[in-house]
Design a protein around this motif. Sequence first.
Motif, mmCIF file in Angstrom:
data_model
loop_
_atom_site.group_PDB
_atom_site.id
_atom_site.type_symbol
_atom_site.label_atom_id
_atom_site.label_comp_id
_atom_site.label_asym_id
_atom_site.label_seq_id
_atom_site.Cartn_x
_atom_site.Cartn_y
_atom_site.Cartn_z
ATOM 1 N N CYS A 30 -7.129 -9.281 6.145
ATOM 2 C CA CYS A 30 -6.383 -10.531 6.322
ATOM 3 C C CYS A 30 -5.964 -11.114 4.976
ATOM 4 C CB CYS A 30 -7.221 -11.546 7.097
ATOM 5 S SG CYS A 30 -7.397 -11.139 8.836
ATOM 6 N N VAL A 31 -6.818 -10.979 3.974
ATOM 7 C CA VAL A 31 -6.507 -11.552 2.667
ATOM 8 C C VAL A 31 -5.490 -10.697 1.923
ATOM 9 C CG1 VAL A 31 -7.489 -12.055 0.402
ATOM 10 C CG2 VAL A 31 -8.686 -12.771 2.453
ATOM 11 N N SER A 32 -5.703 -9.398 1.892
ATOM 12 C CA SER A 32 -4.835 -8.545 1.092
ATOM 13 C C SER A 32 -3.720 -7.885 1.898
ATOM 14 C CB SER A 32 -5.668 -7.466 0.398
ATOM 15 O OG SER A 32 -6.295 -6.664 1.380
ATOM 16 N N GLY A 33 -3.730 -8.040 3.195
ATOM 17 C CA GLY A 33 -2.730 -7.400 4.053
ATOM 18 C C GLY A 33 -1.296 -7.784 3.736
ATOM 19 N N PRO A 34 -0.970 -9.075 3.623
ATOM 20 C CA PRO A 34 0.431 -9.435 3.352
ATOM 21 C C PRO A 34 0.943 -8.874 2.036
ATOM 22 C CG PRO A 34 -0.780 -11.332 4.156
ATOM 23 C CD PRO A 34 -1.770 -10.234 3.947
ATOM 24 N N SER A 35 0.130 -8.902 0.982
ATOM 25 C CA SER A 35 0.615 -8.363 -0.294
ATOM 26 C C SER A 35 0.802 -6.849 -0.208
ATOM 27 C CB SER A 35 -0.333 -8.733 -1.416
ATOM 28 O OG SER A 35 -1.568 -8.097 -1.236
ATOM 29 N N LEU A 36 -0.085 -6.158 0.500
ATOM 30 C CA LEU A 36 0.085 -4.713 0.671
ATOM 31 C C LEU A 36 1.335 -4.393 1.490
ATOM 32 C CD1 LEU A 36 -3.587 -3.532 1.333
ATOM 33 C CD2 LEU A 36 -2.206 -3.132 -0.702
ATOM 34 N N TYR A 37 1.622 -5.208 2.484
ATOM 35 C CA TYR A 37 2.824 -5.009 3.304
ATOM 36 C C TYR A 37 4.076 -5.059 2.439
ATOM 37 C CZ TYR A 37 6.615 -6.159 6.513
ATOM 38 O OH TYR A 37 7.800 -6.199 7.172
ATOM 39 N N TRP A 38 4.172 -6.057 1.575
ATOM 40 C CA TRP A 38 5.364 -6.187 0.724
ATOM 41 C C TRP A 38 5.420 -5.093 -0.328
ATOM 42 C CZ3 TRP A 38 9.229 -8.614 2.550
ATOM 43 C CH2 TRP A 38 9.027 -9.688 3.413
ATOM 44 N N LYS A 39 4.276 -4.650 -0.831
ATOM 45 C CA LYS A 39 4.266 -3.543 -1.784
ATOM 46 C C LYS A 39 4.806 -2.272 -1.126
ATOM 47 C CE LYS A 39 2.315 -5.125 -5.549
ATOM 48 N NZ LYS A 39 2.890 -5.069 -6.859
ATOM 49 N N PHE A 40 4.364 -1.988 0.108
ATOM 50 C CA PHE A 40 4.855 -0.797 0.808
ATOM 51 C C PHE A 40 6.325 -0.936 1.148
ATOM 52 C CE2 PHE A 40 0.327 0.120 1.947
ATOM 53 C CZ PHE A 40 0.272 1.355 1.341
ATOM 54 N N LYS A 41 6.740 -2.134 1.521
ATOM 55 C CA LYS A 41 8.136 -2.341 1.922
ATOM 56 C C LYS A 41 9.077 -2.158 0.731
ATOM 57 C CE LYS A 41 11.119 -5.418 4.445
ATOM 58 N NZ LYS A 41 11.247 -6.620 5.181
ATOM 59 N N LYS A 42 8.695 -2.704 -0.452
ATOM 60 C CA LYS A 42 9.549 -2.603 -1.631
ATOM 61 C C LYS A 42 9.264 -1.341 -2.434
ATOM 62 C CE LYS A 42 10.298 -7.500 -2.282
ATOM 63 N NZ LYS A 42 10.221 -8.610 -3.211
ATOM 64 N N GLY A 43 8.154 -0.731 -2.228
ATOM 65 C CA GLY A 43 7.789 0.461 -2.979
ATOM 66 C C GLY A 43 6.961 0.082 -4.184
ATOM 67 N N PHE A 44 6.111 1.012 -4.610
ATOM 68 C CA PHE A 44 5.248 0.759 -5.759
ATOM 69 C C PHE A 44 5.997 1.092 -7.040
ATOM 70 C CE2 PHE A 44 2.123 1.362 -2.382
ATOM 71 C CZ PHE A 44 1.291 0.293 -2.619
ATOM 72 N N ASN A 45 5.841 0.285 -8.072
ATOM 73 C CA ASN A 45 6.435 0.539 -9.384
ATOM 74 C C ASN A 45 5.307 0.808 -10.357
ATOM 75 O OD1 ASN A 45 9.028 0.035 -8.488
ATOM 76 N ND2 ASN A 45 8.907 -2.157 -8.929
ATOM 77 N N PHE A 46 4.935 2.071 -10.517
ATOM 78 C CA PHE A 46 3.863 2.438 -11.434
ATOM 79 C C PHE A 46 4.466 2.754 -12.791
ATOM 80 C CE2 PHE A 46 2.008 3.729 -7.302
ATOM 81 C CZ PHE A 46 0.952 2.832 -7.311
ATOM 82 N N GLY A 47 4.407 1.852 -13.721
ATOM 83 C CA GLY A 47 4.844 2.105 -15.077
ATOM 84 C C GLY A 47 6.349 2.072 -15.264
#
Length: 174
Positions: free
Chosen positions: A25-42
């Motif tokens: 519940c706490v980290s779910g919304p931020s993970l959702y947006w990360k997956f939706k926009k894609g991860f930017n590693f470096g």
Amino acid sequence: MTGGSRRPGSCLRWLITFAVVTALCVSGPSLYWKFKKGFNFGRPVPSCPLCVCDCPPPLSLLQIAPGLANLSVADCGSNDPDLKAEMEKQFVDLLTEEMKLREAVAAEHDQHMNVTLAEARRVASQYQREAEKCNAATETCEEARERAVALLAKEKKLTSLWERRARKFGWEGE
């Protein structure tokens, strides 16, 4: 065993389940947006293009309320006669008035303290008188008890004497 006992592992399972659900519940919304926009590693994040807008310049105080610009500290309270008289006083007069007010408060505090002290002395005196009465009554009771003990001892001796005399003349007792 009673019917209300639980297995020791069930409480731990509920605690772990609760922790996992809370974490989601706490980290779910931020993970959702990360997956939706894609991860930017470096990778560098592309910057936004500059905004072009035709906004008017911000309004000044004179443009918003022209009447407010004329006010100054000197004008403040000029319509109030009490405030005007207070503002015209000299600094020394204000300090003198402050000192008089503090003296009045201190005098009132002293008077209240004196009244409280007098009341405490009166109550202490009353308690002292009551304690003296109690001590006198205790002494009187102690003296009466000592007299009663002495009389009882005397009566026991007299009873013993009469009982010996009665046995001498043939009394067999109870």
